[in-house]
Scaffold this motif. Structure first.
Motif, short mmCIF file in Angstrom:
data_model
loop_
_atom_site.label_atom_id
_atom_site.label_comp_id
_atom_site.label_asym_id
_atom_site.label_seq_id
_atom_site.Cartn_x
_atom_site.Cartn_y
_atom_site.Cartn_z
N ASP A 112 32.12 -8.13 -26.74
CA ASP A 112 31.01 -8.81 -25.65
C ASP A 112 30.66 -7.43 -24.91
OD1 ASP A 112 31.21 -11.00 -27.16
OD2 ASP A 112 31.92 -12.53 -26.42
N SER A 113 31.64 -7.27 -24.22
CA SER A 113 30.57 -6.14 -23.40
C SER A 113 30.33 -5.04 -24.04
CB SER A 113 31.85 -6.24 -22.19
OG SER A 113 32.00 -6.59 -21.42
N ILE A 114 31.31 -4.82 -24.63
CA ILE A 114 30.92 -3.29 -26.11
C ILE A 114 29.90 -3.83 -26.40
CG2 ILE A 114 31.91 -1.88 -28.24
CD1 ILE A 114 34.56 -2.30 -26.27
N ASN A 115 28.99 -4.85 -27.04
CA ASN A 115 28.40 -5.07 -27.99
C ASN A 115 27.09 -4.94 -26.75
OD1 ASN A 115 29.69 -5.31 -30.40
ND2 ASN A 115 29.88 -7.57 -30.36
N GLY A 116 27.16 -5.38 -25.68
CA GLY A 116 26.26 -5.08 -24.92
C GLY A 116 25.83 -3.84 -24.53
N PHE A 117 27.06 -3.30 -23.63
CA PHE A 117 26.03 -1.87 -23.95
C PHE A 117 25.53 -0.85 -25.16
CE2 PHE A 117 27.75 2.56 -23.61
CZ PHE A 117 27.34 2.84 -22.62
N PHE A 118 26.09 -1.17 -25.78
CA PHE A 118 25.25 -0.46 -27.55
C PHE A 118 24.44 -1.51 -27.69
CE2 PHE A 118 30.19 1.39 -27.90
CZ PHE A 118 29.93 2.64 -28.01
N SER A 119 24.38 -2.16 -27.35
CA SER A 119 22.74 -2.57 -27.28
C SER A 119 21.63 -2.69 -26.73
CB SER A 119 22.59 -4.70 -27.12
OG SER A 119 21.51 -4.84 -27.16
N PHE A 120 22.40 -2.35 -24.94
CA PHE A 120 21.65 -1.80 -24.27
C PHE A 120 21.14 -0.38 -24.46
CE2 PHE A 120 20.62 0.85 -20.37
CZ PHE A 120 19.91 0.69 -19.83
N ILE A 121 22.16 0.52 -24.73
CA ILE A 121 21.81 2.06 -24.66
C ILE A 121 20.79 2.00 -26.23
CG2 ILE A 121 22.78 3.98 -25.96
CD1 ILE A 121 23.48 3.55 -23.20
N PHE A 122 20.89 1.45 -27.30
CA PHE A 122 20.09 1.59 -28.35
C PHE A 122 18.60 1.23 -28.17
CE2 PHE A 122 23.77 0.77 -31.55
CZ PHE A 122 24.19 1.72 -30.74
N HIS A 123 18.37 -0.65 -26.92
CA HIS A 123 17.28 -0.39 -27.33
C HIS A 123 16.76 0.29 -25.89
CE1 HIS A 123 18.96 -3.93 -29.69
NE2 HIS A 123 17.52 -4.13 -29.54
N PHE A 124 17.08 1.53 -25.65
CA PHE A 124 16.75 1.56 -23.64
C PHE A 124 15.01 2.04 -24.01
CE2 PHE A 124 16.64 4.83 -20.93
CZ PHE A 124 15.69 4.71 -19.96
N ASN A 125 14.71 3.01 -25.06
CA ASN A 125 13.92 2.80 -25.07
C ASN A 125 12.18 1.88 -24.81
OD1 ASN A 125 14.65 5.91 -25.27
ND2 ASN A 125 14.50 5.80 -28.02
N GLU A 126 13.18 1.25 -25.50
CA GLU A 126 11.72 -0.50 -25.53
C GLU A 126 12.28 -0.98 -24.35
OE1 GLU A 126 13.63 -3.51 -28.30
OE2 GLU A 126 13.24 -1.63 -29.83
#
Length: 286
Positions: free
Chosen positions: A55-69
């Motif tokens: 879950d932590s890894i998924n959250g981190f990559f989710s933040f990276i993927f949505h950083f611009n937003e």
């Protein structure tokens, strides 16, 4: 008949064997279940940790993927906040201006026997406010030398020099200015002149107060209205100290002006409606 009996016997044997096999399997299954339970509990703990890390890894990559937003949303929020702050400042400015105009209008209504010329203070005429203010109105605007200068808060001073498009005003903390004054609570009169304390604060002092006067700290001082120059009842200031002059058999009162003389931006000049008392070049007829 014999065939049916043999068939029934076979069925009974098959059912009996099946029942015995089921009992044996059940016994083995109970032992196996205990073993499986221990292994399952340990596996569940490991699985929980793995899921948490996942879950932590998924959250981190989710933040990276949505950083611009997220960055865009933050910029929009900052922009919105800046707009709200600007609107709040504009509201305060408009409210302050409205309050000032309302106070000026109320002052004019209370003193409707006079005309008024609104002026902006553009500079000081010397090294400090004690030397006077330069205002942006002159004789062509109807400004007359010697006339009273005030704000809605109270008395400022008087016009001492006039030119066609600008004039000089000296305030009540200047020793050259004399104003007929009255104690509002007692009606006793005196003369206000400029005064500075040890810290050079611009104040005023009221002279010639009767020695028996009950004047006290906190009393309100207003113009006495003696002569047509100063309207009666214009607020001057508040008594902050009282002195007794036994030699002259009188009291003097130190006055703090209601107007903040260091922060003036706008004033109005009070003029008589009847211009027959003055000539056309801006000097009072003696």
């Amino acid at each position: 008949m014999k065939f049916l009996k043999n068939k029934l016997a076979v069925a009974i044997i098959v059912l009996s064997v099946t029942f015995l096999i089921f009992i044996a399997q059940s016994a083995k299954r109970e032992n196996k279940t205990l073993l499986e339970g221990g292994i399952g509990a340990a596996f569940n703990k490991v699985q929980g940790v793995v899921y948490s890390i996942n879950d932590s890894i998924n959250g981190f990559f989710s933040f990276i993927f949505h950083f611009n937003e997220v960055k865009k949303e933050n910029e929009e929020l900052r922009k919105r906040n800046a707009e709200l702050e600007e609107k709040a400042l504009m509201y305060d400015s408009v409210k302050s201006e409205n309050d000032r105009l309302t106070k000026n209008l109320n002052f004019i209504k209370r003193n409707s026997d006079y005309d008024y010329v609104m002026c902006q203070i553009v500079n000081v005429s010397g090294n400090s406010i004690l030397d006077g203010y330069v205002i942006d109105k002159g004789t062509k605007d109807g400004v007359i030398k010697g006339r009273v200068v005030a704000t809605s808060e109270g008395l400022v001073g008087q016009v001492t020099t006039t030119y066609e498009t600008w004039s000089i005003v000296q305030n009540i903390s200047n020793e050259n200015i004399g104003v007929g004054a009255m104690i509002q609570s007692t009606g006793e009169k005196g003369i206000i002149r400029g005064y500075k304390d040890s810290s050079k604060n611009p104040l005023a002092k009221m002279f010639y107060v009767p020695i028996e006067s009950e004047i006290k700290v906190g009393d309100v001082i207003v113009t006495s209205g003696d002569g047509y120059k100063y309207p009666k009842g214009v607020r001057i200031g508040e008594v902050i100290d009282i002195e007794e002059d036994r030699a002259r058999v009188m009291k003097n009162a130190v006055i703090k002006p209601y107007v903040d003389l260091n922060r003036l931006e706008e004033v109005f000049i009070i003029l008589p409606k009847d211009r027959s008392a003055v000539d056309y070049i801006g000097e009072e007829i003696k």
